[in-house]
Design a protein around this motif. Structure first.
Motif, PDB file in Angstrom:
ATOM      1  N   ILE A 116      41.964 -18.479  52.485  1.00  0.00           N
ATOM      2  CA  ILE A 116      40.989 -18.479  51.648  1.00  0.00           C
ATOM      3  C   ILE A 116      39.876 -17.823  52.317  1.00  0.00           C
ATOM      4  O   ILE A 116      39.009 -17.181  51.789  1.00  0.00           O
ATOM      5  CB  ILE A 116      40.652 -19.738  50.804  1.00  0.00           C
ATOM      6  CG1 ILE A 116      41.954 -20.461  50.009  1.00  0.00           C
ATOM      7  CG2 ILE A 116      39.321 -19.728  50.049  1.00  0.00           C
ATOM      8  CD1 ILE A 116      41.816 -21.688  49.609  1.00  0.00           C
ATOM      9  N   LEU A 117      39.475 -18.379  53.449  1.00  0.00           N
ATOM     10  CA  LEU A 117      38.289 -17.982  54.124  1.00  0.00           C
ATOM     11  C   LEU A 117      38.627 -16.490  54.754  1.00  0.00           C
ATOM     12  O   LEU A 117      37.576 -15.730  54.622  1.00  0.00           O
ATOM     13  CB  LEU A 117      38.066 -19.053  55.409  1.00  0.00           C
ATOM     14  CG  LEU A 117      37.897 -20.304  55.147  1.00  0.00           C
ATOM     15  CD1 LEU A 117      38.251 -21.059  56.620  1.00  0.00           C
ATOM     16  CD2 LEU A 117      36.560 -20.546  54.607  1.00  0.00           C
ATOM     17  N   ALA A 118      39.808 -16.081  55.150  1.00  0.00           N
ATOM     18  CA  ALA A 118      39.837 -14.551  55.493  1.00  0.00           C
ATOM     19  C   ALA A 118      39.807 -13.685  54.476  1.00  0.00           C
ATOM     20  O   ALA A 118      38.976 -12.569  54.402  1.00  0.00           O
ATOM     21  CB  ALA A 118      41.264 -14.527  56.218  1.00  0.00           C
ATOM     22  N   GLN A 119      40.401 -14.168  53.185  1.00  0.00           N
ATOM     23  CA  GLN A 119      40.159 -13.129  51.833  1.00  0.00           C
ATOM     24  C   GLN A 119      38.804 -13.260  51.546  1.00  0.00           C
ATOM     25  O   GLN A 119      38.291 -12.264  51.333  1.00  0.00           O
ATOM     26  CB  GLN A 119      40.938 -13.797  50.867  1.00  0.00           C
ATOM     27  CG  GLN A 119      40.981 -12.958  49.646  1.00  0.00           C
ATOM     28  CD  GLN A 119      42.048 -13.626  48.602  1.00  0.00           C
ATOM     29  OE1 GLN A 119      42.008 -14.738  48.413  1.00  0.00           O
ATOM     30  NE2 GLN A 119      42.702 -12.840  47.746  1.00  0.00           N
ATOM     31  N   GLY A 120      38.157 -14.402  51.430  1.00  0.00           N
ATOM     32  CA  GLY A 120      36.692 -14.401  51.115  1.00  0.00           C
ATOM     33  C   GLY A 120      35.783 -13.316  51.951  1.00  0.00           C
ATOM     34  O   GLY A 120      34.891 -12.668  51.534  1.00  0.00           O
ATOM     35  N   LYS A 121      36.056 -13.526  53.381  1.00  0.00           N
ATOM     36  CA  LYS A 121      35.352 -12.651  54.209  1.00  0.00           C
ATOM     37  C   LYS A 121      35.636 -11.033  54.261  1.00  0.00           C
ATOM     38  O   LYS A 121      34.709 -10.562  54.269  1.00  0.00           O
ATOM     39  CB  LYS A 121      35.708 -13.301  55.526  1.00  0.00           C
ATOM     40  CG  LYS A 121      34.967 -12.709  56.816  1.00  0.00           C
ATOM     41  CD  LYS A 121      35.464 -13.013  58.434  1.00  0.00           C
ATOM     42  CE  LYS A 121      36.623 -12.207  58.526  1.00  0.00           C
ATOM     43  NZ  LYS A 121      36.942 -12.303  59.855  1.00  0.00           N
ATOM     44  N   ASP A 122      36.873 -10.960  54.158  1.00  0.00           N
ATOM     45  CA  ASP A 122      37.257  -9.254  53.710  1.00  0.00           C
ATOM     46  C   ASP A 122      36.632  -8.952  52.624  1.00  0.00           C
ATOM     47  O   ASP A 122      36.267  -7.726  52.631  1.00  0.00           O
ATOM     48  CB  ASP A 122      38.737  -9.238  53.929  1.00  0.00           C
ATOM     49  CG  ASP A 122      39.330  -9.685  55.257  1.00  0.00           C
ATOM     50  OD1 ASP A 122      38.451  -9.599  56.218  1.00  0.00           O
ATOM     51  OD2 ASP A 122      40.514  -9.897  55.329  1.00  0.00           O
ATOM     52  N   LYS A 123      36.477  -9.726  51.495  1.00  0.00           N
ATOM     53  CA  LYS A 123      36.088  -9.006  50.286  1.00  0.00           C
ATOM     54  C   LYS A 123      34.687  -9.318  50.063  1.00  0.00           C
ATOM     55  O   LYS A 123      34.205  -8.584  49.100  1.00  0.00           O
ATOM     56  CB  LYS A 123      37.074  -9.725  49.012  1.00  0.00           C
ATOM     57  CG  LYS A 123      38.403  -9.378  48.890  1.00  0.00           C
ATOM     58  CD  LYS A 123      38.841  -9.765  47.586  1.00  0.00           C
ATOM     59  CE  LYS A 123      40.503  -9.311  47.857  1.00  0.00           C
ATOM     60  NZ  LYS A 123      41.269  -9.908  46.665  1.00  0.00           N
ATOM     61  N   GLY A 124      34.118 -10.051  50.828  1.00  0.00           N
ATOM     62  CA  GLY A 124      32.524 -10.450  50.766  1.00  0.00           C
ATOM     63  C   GLY A 124      32.404 -11.416  49.402  1.00  0.00           C
ATOM     64  O   GLY A 124      31.038 -11.406  49.063  1.00  0.00           O
ATOM     65  N   ASN A 125      33.350 -12.172  49.132  1.00  0.00           N
ATOM     66  CA  ASN A 125      33.268 -13.143  48.076  1.00  0.00           C
ATOM     67  C   ASN A 125      32.996 -14.513  48.612  1.00  0.00           C
ATOM     68  O   ASN A 125      33.698 -15.219  48.600  1.00  0.00           O
ATOM     69  CB  ASN A 125      34.457 -13.248  47.102  1.00  0.00           C
ATOM     70  CG  ASN A 125      34.749 -12.219  46.176  1.00  0.00           C
ATOM     71  OD1 ASN A 125      33.583 -11.562  45.552  1.00  0.00           O
ATOM     72  ND2 ASN A 125      35.867 -11.878  45.673  1.00  0.00           N
ATOM     73  N   TYR A 126      31.825 -14.684  49.121  1.00  0.00           N
ATOM     74  CA  TYR A 126      31.404 -15.960  49.817  1.00  0.00           C
ATOM     75  C   TYR A 126      31.479 -16.936  48.926  1.00  0.00           C
ATOM     76  O   TYR A 126      31.804 -18.179  49.157  1.00  0.00           O
ATOM     77  CB  TYR A 126      30.329 -15.574  50.861  1.00  0.00           C
ATOM     78  CG  TYR A 126      30.361 -14.578  51.701  1.00  0.00           C
ATOM     79  CD1 TYR A 126      31.324 -14.485  52.783  1.00  0.00           C
ATOM     80  CD2 TYR A 126      29.679 -13.401  51.592  1.00  0.00           C
ATOM     81  CE1 TYR A 126      31.775 -13.457  53.457  1.00  0.00           C
ATOM     82  CE2 TYR A 126      29.835 -12.277  52.270  1.00  0.00           C
ATOM     83  CZ  TYR A 126      30.903 -12.198  53.630  1.00  0.00           C
ATOM     84  OH  TYR A 126      31.029 -11.053  54.006  1.00  0.00           O
ATOM     85  N   THR A 127      30.730 -16.917  47.967  1.00  0.00           N
ATOM     86  CA  THR A 127      30.704 -18.170  47.051  1.00  0.00           C
ATOM     87  C   THR A 127      31.729 -18.387  46.361  1.00  0.00           C
ATOM     88  O   THR A 127      32.087 -19.623  46.261  1.00  0.00           O
ATOM     89  CB  THR A 127      29.386 -17.972  45.892  1.00  0.00           C
ATOM     90  OG1 THR A 127      29.810 -16.554  45.296  1.00  0.00           O
ATOM     91  CG2 THR A 127      28.190 -17.629  46.227  1.00  0.00           C
ATOM     92  N   ASP A 128      32.588 -17.519  45.975  1.00  0.00           N
ATOM     93  CA  ASP A 128      34.120 -18.070  45.501  1.00  0.00           C
ATOM     94  C   ASP A 128      34.807 -18.604  46.712  1.00  0.00           C
ATOM     95  O   ASP A 128      35.597 -19.611  46.681  1.00  0.00           O
ATOM     96  CB  ASP A 128      34.877 -16.789  45.180  1.00  0.00           C
ATOM     97  CG  ASP A 128      34.169 -16.261  43.634  1.00  0.00           C
ATOM     98  OD1 ASP A 128      33.429 -16.927  43.053  1.00  0.00           O
ATOM     99  OD2 ASP A 128      34.809 -15.055  43.532  1.00  0.00           O
ATOM    100  N   MET A 129      34.810 -18.045  47.814  1.00  0.00           N
ATOM    101  CA  MET A 129      35.313 -18.570  48.981  1.00  0.00           C
ATOM    102  C   MET A 129      35.010 -20.098  49.199  1.00  0.00           C
ATOM    103  O   MET A 129      35.963 -21.071  49.417  1.00  0.00           O
ATOM    104  CB  MET A 129      35.175 -17.902  50.334  1.00  0.00           C
ATOM    105  CG  MET A 129      35.572 -18.413  51.763  1.00  0.00           C
ATOM    106  SD  MET A 129      34.912 -17.584  52.939  1.00  0.00           S
ATOM    107  CE  MET A 129      33.256 -18.186  53.135  1.00  0.00           C
ATOM    108  N   ILE A 130      33.676 -20.522  49.428  1.00  0.00           N
ATOM    109  CA  ILE A 130      33.053 -21.646  49.511  1.00  0.00           C
ATOM    110  C   ILE A 130      33.546 -22.738  48.445  1.00  0.00           C
ATOM    111  O   ILE A 130      33.978 -23.669  48.683  1.00  0.00           O
ATOM    112  CB  ILE A 130      31.812 -21.581  49.611  1.00  0.00           C
ATOM    113  CG1 ILE A 130      31.415 -20.844  51.088  1.00  0.00           C
ATOM    114  CG2 ILE A 130      31.255 -22.954  49.723  1.00  0.00           C
ATOM    115  CD1 ILE A 130      29.947 -20.551  51.298  1.00  0.00           C
ATOM    116  N   SER A 131      33.762 -22.129  47.255  1.00  0.00           N
ATOM    117  CA  SER A 131      34.044 -23.103  45.918  1.00  0.00           C
ATOM    118  C   SER A 131      35.440 -23.422  45.996  1.00  0.00           C
ATOM    119  O   SER A 131      35.855 -24.586  45.558  1.00  0.00           O
ATOM    120  CB  SER A 131      33.279 -22.535  44.746  1.00  0.00           C
ATOM    121  OG  SER A 131      34.310 -21.393  44.229  1.00  0.00           O
ATOM    122  N   GLN A 132      36.333 -22.334  46.278  1.00  0.00           N
ATOM    123  CA  GLN A 132      37.818 -22.703  46.325  1.00  0.00           C
ATOM    124  C   GLN A 132      38.097 -23.510  47.464  1.00  0.00           C
ATOM    125  O   GLN A 132      38.935 -24.533  47.381  1.00  0.00           O
ATOM    126  CB  GLN A 132      38.416 -21.412  46.784  1.00  0.00           C
ATOM    127  CG  GLN A 132      38.586 -20.471  45.401  1.00  0.00           C
ATOM    128  CD  GLN A 132      39.376 -19.130  45.918  1.00  0.00           C
ATOM    129  OE1 GLN A 132      39.695 -18.829  46.761  1.00  0.00           O
ATOM    130  NE2 GLN A 132      39.034 -17.982  45.185  1.00  0.00           N
TER     131      GLN A 132
END
Length: 179
Positions: A116-132
Motif C-alpha cells: 500500500i505504501l509503495a503504491q501510494g508513493k509511486d502514484k502520489g496518492n498520499y492521503t489514500d495511502m494513509i487512510s488505507q
C-alpha cells in the motif's frame, strides 16, 4: 660523501606514520565519536547507538516503543538523530534504525502494509495511502501512524509489546532518456 642508511630511515618513517595514525584514531574516538554517541543517546527514544567508521560511516540506532519517542513521533525523533549525525559526521552517513518488531509484525508489514505504501508513493496518492493503512491497521488491531515530510515517509506500527519503524525515501528520478 656520506652514506644514507636505508633501514633507519624506513623505521623512522614507519614509526611516524604509526604515530600519526594513532593520533588520528584517538582524535576521532575522543573528540568525534564519543560526543556524537553521547548526544544521540540523549535524544528521546534512543536506547542504544552503534557507530562504525568506514566508507561510508554507518550509525545504527535502536529505538524504544512509541511512548519513548519524542512526542511519540518517529519523524521528530528521526530529524533530531539525523541533525546530530550530519552536524558531527557530515553528509553521506548511512543511518539505520532498529526496533523490536517481532516476526509477526514484520510479516504483516511486508505482506499487507508495504505494498500500500509503495503504491501510494509511486502514484502520489498520499492521503489514500494513509487512510488505507490506518483502516487496515484498525481491523488488525495494530496501532499505526504514518507521517511525511519533503524527503521521507515515516511508518510506525505497534502490536502488543512489538513495534516497527520504517523510514521510506521518496523515489528520486534522476533524468535520463526514455525510449
Amino acid at each position: 660523501m656520506s652514506r644514507v642508511r636505508l633501514v633507519p630511515i624506513v623505521l623512522i618513517a614507519i614509526l611516524a606514520l604509526a604515530m600519526l595514525f594513532g593520533g588520528w584514531q584517538a582524535y576521532q574516538h575522543f573528540n568525534l565519536l564519543n560526543p556524537l554517541k553521547k548526544n544521540l543517546q540523549s535524544v528521546q527514544g534512543v536506547q542504544t547507538v552503534n557507530i562504525a567508521t568506514g566508507s561510508p560511516d554507518e550509525v545504527t540506532i535502536h529505538l524504544g516503543p512509541f511512548n519513548k519517542l519524542e512526542n511519540g513521533d518517529l519523524q521528530q525523533t528521526y530529524h533530531a538523530i539525523a541533525n546530530e549525525v550530519s552536524t558531527r559526521l557530515g553528509s553521506g552517513v548511512k543511518l539505520n534504525l532498529s526496533d523490536d518488531h517481532g516476526a509477526q509484525l514484520t510479516q504483516v508489514y511486508e505482506g499487507d502494509y508495504y505494498p500500500i505504501l509503495a503504491q501510494g508513493k509511486d502514484k502520489g496518492n498520499y492521503t489514500d495511502m494513509i487512510s488505507q493503512v490506518s483502516s487496515l491497521a484498525k481491523k488488525q488491531g495494530i496501532q499505526a501512524r504514518i507521517t511525511m515530510d519533503e524527503q521521507y515517509i515515516y511508518v510506525q506500527l505497534a502490536k502488543g509489546s512489538h513495534y516497527l519503524y520504517d523510514v521510506i525515501p521518496y523515489s528520486t528520478h534522476q533524468g535520463g532518456a526514455a525510449s
